[in-house]
Design an enzyme around this catalytic site. Structure first.
Site, PDB file in Angstrom:
ATOM      1  N   ASP A   1      -0.518  -5.204   5.960  1.00 13.29           N
ATOM      2  CA  ASP A   1      -1.466  -6.123   5.323  1.00 13.29           C
ATOM      3  C   ASP A   1      -1.268  -6.176   3.806  1.00 13.29           C
ATOM      4  OD1 ASP A   1      -2.353  -3.407   5.179  1.00 13.29           O
ATOM      5  OD2 ASP A   1      -4.300  -4.137   4.478  1.00 13.29           O
ATOM      6  N   GLU A   2      -1.796  -7.227   3.218  1.00  6.70           N
ATOM      7  CA  GLU A   2      -1.944  -7.372   1.773  1.00  6.70           C
ATOM      8  C   GLU A   2      -0.673  -7.046   0.985  1.00  6.70           C
ATOM      9  OE1 GLU A   2      -6.630  -6.569   1.001  1.00  6.70           O
ATOM     10  OE2 GLU A   2      -5.410  -4.769   1.266  1.00  6.70           O
ATOM     11  N   VAL A   3       0.428  -7.668   1.350  1.00  6.99           N
ATOM     12  CA  VAL A   3       1.692  -7.452   0.647  1.00  6.99           C
ATOM     13  C   VAL A   3       1.742  -8.375  -0.574  1.00  6.99           C
ATOM     14  CG1 VAL A   3       4.197  -7.470   0.821  1.00  6.99           C
ATOM     15  CG2 VAL A   3       2.813  -6.840   2.817  1.00  6.99           C
TER      16      VAL A   3
ATOM     17  N   HIS B   1       0.826  -1.222   0.000  1.00  7.69           N
ATOM     18  CA  HIS B   1       0.000   0.000   0.000  1.00  7.69           C
ATOM     19  C   HIS B   1       0.854   1.263   0.000  1.00  7.69           C
ATOM     20  CE1 HIS B   1      -3.862  -2.057   0.550  1.00  7.69           C
ATOM     21  NE2 HIS B   1      -3.229  -2.880   1.354  1.00  7.69           N
TER      22      HIS B   1
END
Length: 524
Positions: free
Chosen positions: A319-321, A259
């Site tokens: 998160d969400e790498v 992100h």
């Protein structure tokens, strides 16, 4: 306990004495005693300077009123009291009020002493809600403000305290920029609902609106517009001050290593170059964890952030790498071999997050991370607070985190950013955060929950109606006694009434169903 985030001073009681002096024909006085017992879950550590958990948000507010003959109003128990207090009793005894003689006074046993800035500011702010057409100042508290209406009368005694100490709202200002005045209006609504943490997801892939003095290119190149769509440090201080006077903490989030696309626009060599066919593709992925310069940058950035945002907690995301870019990069793979990680990219993620956690710890910040970090992190002892956000059996994850001895914030059932009918508020109300198999000690590690309003489809034009009154359902779940608030049918008329109160206060809350408000709203 979160001593720094949620307070460090034990409170025996908070007592507020409400004196009602002589009215037109009668001289009447009322002492409204509001006690705050110690020993309740999450209530034994509270800070006087952050009084959402003590006075403002912990239970009360001012008194909302209108005028009868000679500007007289009457206190009553209203259907619209929200969140429901822990204990509330009422009678038909009548107490007429006049604004010329109305005041709140610090009680002799009160832990808050005269000169408390939060209480004194609340007195001026709430007096206009109590007496809309009269200008004067007086201290008041949120629950009381919902107990006064024209045409009705009665007396009410309240005993109250929050069930959970963390009651948060996340606003995303990266996917759509939210003007400062919109954020301030949201803070007002949060206070009315007794939320006490503003989780400011201030930057993300689409834009970097935070204006850094250390790295000015981050916003000048990473914001949607370098002048109009940024938050200066003066803006940040204004938000923090406004929130503090409403008993709300400001928790900033600087999410990485994923992100972070907007970060790379203003900081070269920060993001990982992606490869295709053995050569750079010209695209970039997450923050590059293999370069020493990455951690030098993070140290300087978080040194500044730690000074700008005074709260002792910070959200580091995690998160969400997307691992595909790391996998494609030969230099990242070589670094992993050097570190003994082999091809286990979870170890690389954990390495990066541990470095960033240590950097923020050096600046006396305690980190909060998304559950992804817990899931791939083998050395969980370095973690402090985990926020559970994924769908599925979210209570299973809560149980795992608590079993590991870490504190938990629950967000999974309270994602409100997706469009949906207002009547689905019940799905956010029928959430039972402690309904998992575990010991009382493990359940005590669930410190609260958070409503998340991500910004893909939300900006200043639709934020309030999408947030309220659905977020109010979560507010009562996090504040009130679960046994007393388990019925959707019983809650519905109170929430309908409370929605009308929000409208009267200028909050554009959506309707729950067909109907009207007894006292029509203004300035919406």
């Amino acid at each position: 306990m979160l001593k720094d985030l949620f307070g460090s001073q034990n409170l025996e009681a908070v007592v507020l004495l409400l004196f009602l002096a002589r009215t037109v024909a009668t001289s009447t006085s009322l002492a409204a005693l509001v006690s705050l017992p110690t020993g309740h879950h999450g209530i034994d550590q509270l800070h006087l300077s952050e009084l959402q958990g003590v006075v403002l948000g912990l239970l009360f507010g001012a008194v909302l009123a209108t005028f009868l003959l000679f500007v007289v109003v009457f206190i009553v128990i209203s259907l619209g009291v929200w969140p429901l207090p822990q204990a509330i009793t009422s009678s038909t005894e009548r107490y007429p009020l006049t604004p010329q003689a109305f005041c709140f006074s610090y009680g002799r046993r009160s832990a808050a002493r005269p000169g408390c800035s939060v209480l004194d500011a609340a007195s001026e702010r709430y007096f206009s809600l109590i007496f809309p057409d009269y200008t004067y100042g007086s201290t008041g508290l949120e629950t009381f403000s919902q107990l006064v209406y024209q045409d009705d009368f009665g007396s009410t005694k309240i005993e109250d305290f929050p069930r959970f100490q963390f009651r948060g709202i996340l606003l995303d200002t990266s996917r759509h920029y939210l003007p400062v005045k919109t954020i301030l209006k949201s803070l007002d609504a949060m206070a009315y609902n007794k939320f006490n943490v503003f989780h400011w997801h201030i930057v993300d892939d689409p834009s970097f609106p935070y204006q850094s003095h250390t790295f000015p290119d981050l916003s000048s190149k990473g914001a949607f517009h370098p002048m109009t769509h940024i938050y200066t440090q003066s803006d940040v201080r204004r938000v923090i001050s406004y929130a503090r006077l409403r008993g709300i903490r400001v928790l900033p989030e600087f999410d990485s290593p994923g992100h972070t696309k907007s970060w790379g626009k203003g900081q070269s060599d920060l993001l990982t170059p992606c490869y295709k066919g053995g050569i750079p593709s010209g695209t970039f992925g997450p923050v590059n964890p293999a370069l020493p310069s990455t951690y030098q940058f993070m140290e300087r950035l978080f040194k500044e952030v730690s000074a700008v945002f005074p709260d002792s907690y910070i959200h580091l995301g995690g998160d969400e790498v997307d691992l595909s870019c790391w996998r494609s990069n030969p230099y990242v793979r070589a670094f992993m071999q050097k570190m003994g990680f082999g091809v286990d990219f979870a170890k690389l993620e954990a390495f990066y997050m541990e470095k960033v956690v240590n950097i923020t710890s050096f600046f006396n910040k305690t980190s909060i991370v998304w559950q992804d970090v817990f899931d791939y992190h083998e050395r969980r002892s370095s973690l402090s607070v985990v926020e559970v956000w994924k769908e599925g059996c979210y209570l299973c994850e809560v149980r795992r985190v608590a079993k590991a001895g870490l504190r938990v914030i629950l967000a999974s059932p309270w994602y409100l950013d997706q469009p949906g009918p207002t009547h689905n508020w019940a799905r956010y109300y029928t959430v039972w955060p402690l309904a998992f198999k575990g010991t009382e000690e493990q359940k005590s590690l669930v410190i609260g929950g958070e409503v998340c309003m991500w910004g893909e489809y939300v900006d200043a034009t639709n934020l309030a109606p999408r947030l309220w009154p659905r977020a109010s359902a979560a507010a009562e779940r996090l504040w009130s006694n679960e046994k007393q608030t388990s019925s959707v049918d019983k809650a519905f008329p109170r929430l309908q009434d409370f929605r009308c109160i929000l409208l009267r206060r200028g909050i554009q809350a959506e309707p729950l169903y067909v109907g009207h408000c007894k006292h029509e709203y203004h300035s919406v």
